[in-house]
Design an enzyme around this catalytic site. Sequence first.
Site, short mmCIF file in Angstrom:
data_model
loop_
_atom_site.label_atom_id
_atom_site.label_comp_id
_atom_site.label_asym_id
_atom_site.label_seq_id
_atom_site.Cartn_x
_atom_site.Cartn_y
_atom_site.Cartn_z
N CYS A 12 21.10 107.45 10.35
CA CYS A 12 20.87 106.28 10.73
C CYS A 12 22.11 105.14 10.54
O CYS A 12 22.69 105.48 9.70
CB CYS A 12 19.52 105.69 10.89
SG CYS A 12 18.91 104.84 9.89
N HIS A 127 4.55 99.09 2.06
CA HIS A 127 5.76 100.02 1.97
C HIS A 127 6.74 98.30 2.19
O HIS A 127 6.59 97.12 2.64
CB HIS A 127 5.66 99.90 3.86
CG HIS A 127 7.56 100.38 3.87
ND1 HIS A 127 8.05 99.98 4.18
CD2 HIS A 127 7.72 101.78 3.85
CE1 HIS A 127 9.74 101.18 4.07
NE2 HIS A 127 8.86 102.23 4.51
N GLU A 129 9.25 97.30 3.05
CA GLU A 129 9.92 96.58 4.64
C GLU A 129 9.07 95.39 4.44
O GLU A 129 9.43 94.65 4.74
CB GLU A 129 10.32 97.33 5.63
CG GLU A 129 10.95 96.86 6.45
CD GLU A 129 11.24 97.58 7.95
OE1 GLU A 129 11.24 98.66 7.76
OE2 GLU A 129 10.52 96.46 9.29
N THR A 172 9.98 98.38 11.48
CA THR A 172 11.10 98.97 12.82
C THR A 172 10.68 100.44 12.85
O THR A 172 10.96 100.87 13.53
CB THR A 172 12.51 99.06 11.53
OG1 THR A 172 11.81 99.34 10.48
CG2 THR A 172 13.05 97.55 11.64
N CYS A 205 13.44 99.91 15.64
CA CYS A 205 14.52 100.47 16.11
C CYS A 205 14.72 101.42 16.99
O CYS A 205 13.82 102.42 16.56
CB CYS A 205 15.21 100.41 13.95
SG CYS A 205 16.55 102.07 14.08
N SER A 233 8.73 108.75 2.61
CA SER A 233 9.70 107.70 4.17
C SER A 233 8.98 107.77 5.21
O SER A 233 8.16 108.72 5.89
CB SER A 233 10.77 108.92 4.96
OG SER A 233 11.01 108.76 5.57
N SER A 234 8.58 106.78 5.37
CA SER A 234 8.08 106.48 6.67
C SER A 234 8.62 106.53 7.68
O SER A 234 7.66 107.52 8.49
CB SER A 234 7.76 104.83 6.74
OG SER A 234 6.59 104.36 7.59
N SER A 280 16.79 109.50 6.07
CA SER A 280 17.53 109.05 4.50
C SER A 280 18.11 110.65 4.88
O SER A 280 18.15 110.92 3.48
CB SER A 280 16.24 108.90 3.97
OG SER A 280 15.72 107.40 4.02
S1 SF4 Z 1 15.75 99.97 10.59
FE1 SF4 Z 1 15.42 101.67 9.51
S2 SF4 Z 1 15.14 103.30 11.12
FE2 SF4 Z 1 16.42 101.76 11.99
S3 SF4 Z 1 19.45 102.24 11.53
FE3 SF4 Z 1 17.67 99.99 10.11
S4 SF4 Z 1 17.57 101.63 8.30
FE4 SF4 Z 1 17.41 102.88 9.95
#
Ligand code: SF4
Length: 298
Positions: A12, A127, A129, A172, A205, A233-234, A280
């Site tokens: 992404c 996580h 994040e 996200t 996202c 990876s989530s 990823s």
């Molecule tokens: S939030 Fe995560 S999946 Fe979305 S663009 Fe950013 S890194 Fe990529």
Amino acid sequence: MKITVADNSGVCFGVRRAFSLLEDAVKNAKISGMKVFMLGPLIHNPRVIAQYAEKGVDVIDIDSIQENSCVVIRSHGITKDERAQLDRFNGITLIDTTCPYVQRIHQLVEKRSAEGFAVLIMGDREHSEVRGITSKISGNFFVIHPTEFESKSEELSEFIKAHDRIFAVAQTTSRPANYDFLLKKVRKTVANMPGHRFIAAETICTATLKRQDSAGELAKKVSSMVVIGGRNSSNTSKLFQVVSERNKNSFWVESPEDFSSSEIEILKNSEYVGITAGASTPDEQIEEMKSFLGSLND
Ligand code: SF4
């Protein structure tokens, strides 16, 4: 065997940006002689992390940071405390690859909690994040994962009733249907609470949404579906959930070596195979999978 790669598969915008910042850091380090480290894995893809280890870029934790080194912050972001610790080091060069979509959530929760809102987060509390997001909240917060909607239903109701202003965000990589479900439940509860204010932000996202939609559509048409991405990876986990709900012959692997012999048999007997990949997963790993599946025809 016909093979199709789902639209919007793989890396992404946020991960591409993180790679590009890391590559720049590695190039600059070659000139300056500075050692480059990743503070926690940059992305959840063990194969990519191993490739960088071969280039001399190791994953470290905050206690192992060396002075006069270059430290790259992962795309999922770090906590407020970690940032404060980093700022105390002398002579380190910080490269922050935190995805702008994640940074936006940090800013939103920081602002709303400073205004007195309690924050409701849908996501995985373990996580990185989510840990980064919760660290930015100055008041109360409650984290709930979709698998806990039933078991933590009472706790959620208590949280809602205890706060007259609530602000909601989602990790996200969440599935929109789960977030919609949660928001409906909260709105139903607050409907009976005069003066209650509830605001929900759209924080899932768009890259994740598009990837899930395209993969879900393809999964309905093919005989088998392959999902490539790190086990940790989530977003790949949710992607696999989406495709496996639509196609019973769905397989999640990090590389072709991960297929079991029975899975290979199923793939060999599939006329049409779909591929999708988590955020990823670099293009080379998708190409590698295409060649592998193509070779099953030989
Ligand atoms: S939030 Fe995560 S999946 Fe979305 S663009 Fe950013 S890194 Fe990529």
